[in-house]
Design a protein around this motif. Sequence first.
Motif, PDB file in Angstrom:
ATOM      1  N   GLU A   1       0.855  -1.193   0.000  1.00 40.23           N
ATOM      2  CA  GLU A   1       0.000   0.000   0.000  1.00 40.23           C
ATOM      3  C   GLU A   1       0.881   1.230   0.000  1.00 40.23           C
ATOM      4  OE1 GLU A   1      -2.970   0.415   3.084  1.00 40.23           O
ATOM      5  OE2 GLU A   1      -3.479  -1.720   2.994  1.00 40.23           O
ATOM      6  N   ASN A   2       0.433   2.237  -0.742  1.00 40.22           N
ATOM      7  CA  ASN A   2       1.031   3.560  -0.752  1.00 40.22           C
ATOM      8  C   ASN A   2      -0.013   4.414  -1.446  1.00 40.22           C
ATOM      9  OD1 ASN A   2       3.363   5.287  -2.814  1.00 40.22           O
ATOM     10  ND2 ASN A   2       3.201   5.618  -0.624  1.00 40.22           N
ATOM     11  N   GLY A   3      -0.332   5.564  -0.919  1.00 36.81           N
ATOM     12  CA  GLY A   3      -1.374   6.317  -1.586  1.00 36.81           C
ATOM     13  C   GLY A   3      -1.600   7.675  -0.968  1.00 36.81           C
ATOM     14  N   MET A   4      -2.404   8.457  -1.641  1.00 41.40           N
ATOM     15  CA  MET A   4      -2.655   9.844  -1.258  1.00 41.40           C
ATOM     16  C   MET A   4      -4.144  10.074  -1.080  1.00 41.40           C
ATOM     17  SD  MET A   4      -1.538  13.271  -3.323  1.00 41.40           S
ATOM     18  CE  MET A   4      -1.548  14.872  -2.495  1.00 41.40           C
ATOM     19  N   GLY A   5      -4.557  10.317   0.146  1.00 39.82           N
ATOM     20  CA  GLY A   5      -5.956  10.609   0.421  1.00 39.82           C
ATOM     21  C   GLY A   5      -6.272  12.073   0.208  1.00 39.82           C
ATOM     22  N   VAL A   6      -7.419  12.339  -0.419  1.00 36.54           N
ATOM     23  CA  VAL A   6      -7.808  13.720  -0.721  1.00 36.54           C
ATOM     24  C   VAL A   6      -9.273  13.906  -0.340  1.00 36.54           C
ATOM     25  CG1 VAL A   6      -8.134  15.432  -2.554  1.00 36.54           C
ATOM     26  CG2 VAL A   6      -6.105  13.962  -2.563  1.00 36.54           C
ATOM     27  N   GLU A   7      -9.515  14.872   0.536  1.00 30.86           N
ATOM     28  CA  GLU A   7     -10.887  15.218   0.900  1.00 30.86           C
ATOM     29  C   GLU A   7     -11.443  16.205  -0.121  1.00 30.86           C
ATOM     30  OE1 GLU A   7     -13.480  17.016   4.658  1.00 30.86           O
ATOM     31  OE2 GLU A   7     -11.304  16.769   4.857  1.00 30.86           O
ATOM     32  N   GLY A   8     -12.710  16.037  -0.496  1.00 31.73           N
ATOM     33  CA  GLY A   8     -13.344  16.953  -1.446  1.00 31.73           C
ATOM     34  C   GLY A   8     -12.788  16.827  -2.849  1.00 31.73           C
ATOM     35  N   GLU A   9     -12.420  15.609  -3.241  1.00 36.71           N
ATOM     36  CA  GLU A   9     -11.760  15.431  -4.537  1.00 36.71           C
ATOM     37  C   GLU A   9     -12.667  15.773  -5.718  1.00 36.71           C
ATOM     38  OE1 GLU A   9      -8.246  12.542  -5.732  1.00 36.71           O
ATOM     39  OE2 GLU A   9     -10.146  11.446  -5.706  1.00 36.71           O
ATOM     40  N   GLU A  10     -13.969  15.803  -5.484  1.00 37.92           N
ATOM     41  CA  GLU A  10     -14.888  16.107  -6.589  1.00 37.92           C
ATOM     42  C   GLU A  10     -14.624  17.501  -7.178  1.00 37.92           C
ATOM     43  OE1 GLU A  10     -16.717  17.217  -2.673  1.00 37.92           O
ATOM     44  OE2 GLU A  10     -15.834  15.374  -3.475  1.00 37.92           O
ATOM     45  N   LYS A  11     -13.968  18.362  -6.428  1.00 39.54           N
ATOM     46  CA  LYS A  11     -13.680  19.705  -6.960  1.00 39.54           C
ATOM     47  C   LYS A  11     -12.669  19.675  -8.091  1.00 39.54           C
ATOM     48  CE  LYS A  11     -10.372  20.868  -3.225  1.00 39.54           C
ATOM     49  NZ  LYS A  11     -10.720  19.875  -2.216  1.00 39.54           N
ATOM     50  N   PHE A  12     -12.001  18.530  -8.278  1.00 38.22           N
ATOM     51  CA  PHE A  12     -11.031  18.393  -9.367  1.00 38.22           C
ATOM     52  C   PHE A  12     -11.639  17.688 -10.584  1.00 38.22           C
ATOM     53  CE2 PHE A  12      -8.440  18.464  -5.428  1.00 38.22           C
ATOM     54  CZ  PHE A  12      -7.759  19.651  -5.662  1.00 38.22           C
ATOM     55  N   ARG A  13     -12.954  17.525 -10.595  1.00 37.19           N
ATOM     56  CA  ARG A  13     -13.622  16.878 -11.731  1.00 37.19           C
ATOM     57  C   ARG A  13     -13.789  17.884 -12.877  1.00 37.19           C
ATOM     58  NH1 ARG A  13     -16.153  12.057 -11.422  1.00 37.19           N
ATOM     59  NH2 ARG A  13     -16.409  12.148  -9.159  1.00 37.19           N
ATOM     60  N   ASN A  14     -13.363  17.503 -14.083  1.00 37.22           N
ATOM     61  CA  ASN A  14     -13.439  18.439 -15.215  1.00 37.22           C
ATOM     62  C   ASN A  14     -14.803  18.382 -15.903  1.00 37.22           C
ATOM     63  OD1 ASN A  14     -13.439  16.213 -16.973  1.00 37.22           O
ATOM     64  ND2 ASN A  14     -11.256  16.393 -17.447  1.00 37.22           N
ATOM     65  N   ALA A  15     -14.939  19.112 -16.987  1.00 44.34           N
ATOM     66  CA  ALA A  15     -16.231  19.209 -17.683  1.00 44.34           C
ATOM     67  C   ALA A  15     -16.690  17.866 -18.222  1.00 44.34           C
ATOM     68  CB  ALA A  15     -16.124  20.226 -18.827  1.00 44.34           C
ATOM     69  N   GLU A  16     -15.735  16.983 -18.528  1.00 43.89           N
ATOM     70  CA  GLU A  16     -16.078  15.642 -19.022  1.00 43.89           C
ATOM     71  C   GLU A  16     -16.375  14.666 -17.884  1.00 43.89           C
ATOM     72  OE1 GLU A  16     -13.177  17.267 -20.508  1.00 43.89           O
ATOM     73  OE2 GLU A  16     -14.773  18.014 -21.825  1.00 43.89           O
ATOM     74  N   GLY A  17     -16.261  15.134 -16.647  1.00 43.16           N
ATOM     75  CA  GLY A  17     -16.549  14.282 -15.495  1.00 43.16           C
ATOM     76  C   GLY A  17     -15.365  13.487 -14.985  1.00 43.16           C
ATOM     77  N   VAL A  18     -14.178  13.761 -15.518  1.00 47.70           N
ATOM     78  CA  VAL A  18     -12.972  13.020 -15.110  1.00 47.70           C
ATOM     79  C   VAL A  18     -12.254  13.795 -14.006  1.00 47.70           C
ATOM     80  CG1 VAL A  18     -10.718  12.164 -15.862  1.00 47.70           C
ATOM     81  CG2 VAL A  18     -12.695  11.979 -17.383  1.00 47.70           C
ATOM     82  N   ILE A  19     -11.845  13.091 -12.961  1.00 45.33           N
ATOM     83  CA  ILE A  19     -11.078  13.731 -11.897  1.00 45.33           C
ATOM     84  C   ILE A  19      -9.628  13.855 -12.333  1.00 45.33           C
ATOM     85  CG2 ILE A  19     -10.144  13.367  -9.575  1.00 45.33           C
ATOM     86  CD1 ILE A  19     -12.919  12.464  -8.729  1.00 45.33           C
ATOM     87  N   GLU A  20      -9.154  15.094 -12.362  1.00 45.37           N
ATOM     88  CA  GLU A  20      -7.784  15.381 -12.786  1.00 45.37           C
ATOM     89  C   GLU A  20      -6.885  15.377 -11.542  1.00 45.37           C
ATOM     90  OE1 GLU A  20      -8.296  19.117 -14.838  1.00 45.37           O
ATOM     91  OE2 GLU A  20      -8.772  18.100 -16.735  1.00 45.37           O
ATOM     92  N   ASP A  21      -6.468  14.184 -11.156  1.00 41.91           N
ATOM     93  CA  ASP A  21      -5.687  14.017  -9.919  1.00 41.91           C
ATOM     94  C   ASP A  21      -4.192  13.930 -10.225  1.00 41.91           C
ATOM     95  OD1 ASP A  21      -6.032  11.561 -11.191  1.00 41.91           O
ATOM     96  OD2 ASP A  21      -6.059  10.420  -9.306  1.00 41.91           O
ATOM     97  N   ASP A  22      -3.676  14.972 -10.880  1.00 39.51           N
ATOM     98  CA  ASP A  22      -2.258  14.960 -11.221  1.00 39.51           C
ATOM     99  C   ASP A  22      -1.389  14.976  -9.972  1.00 39.51           C
ATOM    100  OD1 ASP A  22      -3.241  14.977 -13.744  1.00 39.51           O
ATOM    101  OD2 ASP A  22      -2.524  16.975 -14.294  1.00 39.51           O
TER     102      ASP A  22
END
Length: 463
Positions: free
Chosen positions: A366-387
Motif C-alpha cells: 500500500e502507498n497512496g494519497m488521500g484527498v478530501e473533497g476530490e470532486e472539486k477536481f472533476r473536469n467538464a467531461e466528469g474526469v477527476i484530474e488528480d495529477d
Amino acid sequence: MVEYKFPKDFWWGSAASGPQTEGTFDGDGKGENIWDYWFKEAPEKFFNQVGPADTSQVYHTYKEDIQLMKETGHNTYRHSIQWSRLFPEGTGEVNQVAVAYYHNLIDELIANDIEPFMNLYHFDMPMALQEKGGWMNRETVDAYVHFAKTCFELFGSKVKKWFTHNEPIVPVEAGYLYQFHYPAEINMAHAIQVGYHEMLSSAKAIKVYREMNQDGQIGIILNLTPSYPRDENNPEDVKASVIADAMFNRSFLDPSIKGEFPSELVEIVKELDMMPEIQEDDLKIIKENTIDLLGINYYQPRRVKAKETPVDHEHGPMPDDFFDNYEMPGRKMNPHRGWEIYEKGIYDILINVRDNYGNIPCYISENGMGVEGEEKFRNAEGVIEDDYRIEFVSEHLKYVHQAIEEGANCLGYHMWTCMDNWSWLNAYKNRYGFISVELDKDYKRSIKNSGRWFKKVSDNNGF
C-alpha cells in the motif's frame, strides 16, 4: 522513453479489503462484525453517517470492476476474505453463499490475467467473537486459525499469495490505545495482549499452511512507518526513535521475519509488568513459522524527539510516555489530508529490510494519497484530474526503483486503493482510488487521470 525501468514480471496493481468494498445485502448470509455493530450503536461517529453496509458494492459489481482494473493496468490485486462473511458467527457453519462469491471473484480475476493476493484479517472481527473478548481471548486465536485453514482448503488451489494480517498494529493502536476502532479502549495491558495474540495467530496460520503443502507463499502486510529522530546527534532523540520503532514497526516485523520480539520492547513490557499470557510452545511456534513474503504499507514518516511534555497519568502507561512526536520545520505536506509526504521513507524501509531482515522478498502493498473533497477536481467531461496523485506515486516509485537498483528484493507496487472505498470512521471522507465512486449517482465508477497514467506505467513496466 522509459527512464525508470522495473524488473521483469513486476507486480502492478492495488489493494482493498472486503469490509471496505463489498457492502451488505439481503441473502448474502454475512454475520455482524465490529463495524456493523459500532455503526448501529453510534452512527454519528462515522463521517456523513455512512456505514459499512453502504460501501462500494463490489459484491455485486466485481465483474465490471475487474474490467476497470484491466483498464488501469493491474496484473495483480489484493483483496481480503471477510471473516464474518465466511463464518457469520466467527466459528461454526461456513456460509456457502460467501464461498460461491469468493470463488467467483477469484476466478474472474484469474480469467483477466490479474493474480489474486488474498489477505485474511483486515480489522473485521466477527461480533460474536468480540463479545467474548476478541483478540483479548485466546479462543479467538484458535477460531482464526480454523478460519485460515478453511480459506486455504477452499481457495488454495487458485490463490498462491496469502497474507495472514493487514497492519496488525492498527487493532492494537486504534482499538486499545487511541479509540479509532471498536472497542475503543485506552488500556495498554490489553493492547499488548491483543498484539501478542495477533502475532501468535499469524504464526499458527503459517504453520497450518505449510503443513497443507500448498505450492504458494504466505506472508503478512505491515504498515512500516520509519521513526526519524529530531536530531541524529542527540542520544535522547535517537533513543526515543528506537523505542517508537520497536513499538510500532519491529513489534510485528521482527517476529514475522526473525521469529522473535525486539529486546527493547520486551524490556519495556517487563518493566511495566504487562507481559502477555504466553503458553508453552507459543514462542517456539513463532520462532519456527516465519513468513515467505513481506507486504509493506507506507504512507508517511513518524518523527519523534525525547519526551519533553508531561506524562499523562490519567489513562496509565501509554506509548506516548516514551517519546514526543516532532513536527519537522519545512516538511512537505498533503494539504488535503494533513499528512507529511516524505518519499525517501519508502527507500529507507526497503534498505532496512535488505540490510537487517535478510533481504526477504517483499513488495509495496500500500502507498497512496488521500484527498478530501476530490470532486472539486472533476473536469467538464466528469474526469477527476488528480495529477497530484500521479506526482505522489511517481515520486515514491523513483525511490522504490533506486532501492531495487541497490539490491532491495522488492517485487511489486500496489497503490491504496483500486476505487474510492469506505474507510472506517472516515467513511468516504478521503478518496484514494485510481477509480472514482460517486455514492449519490448509484455508485457510478469513472477512471481518474491517475488510473490512465498507471496503465501506461504497467504496460511499459516503468515510466
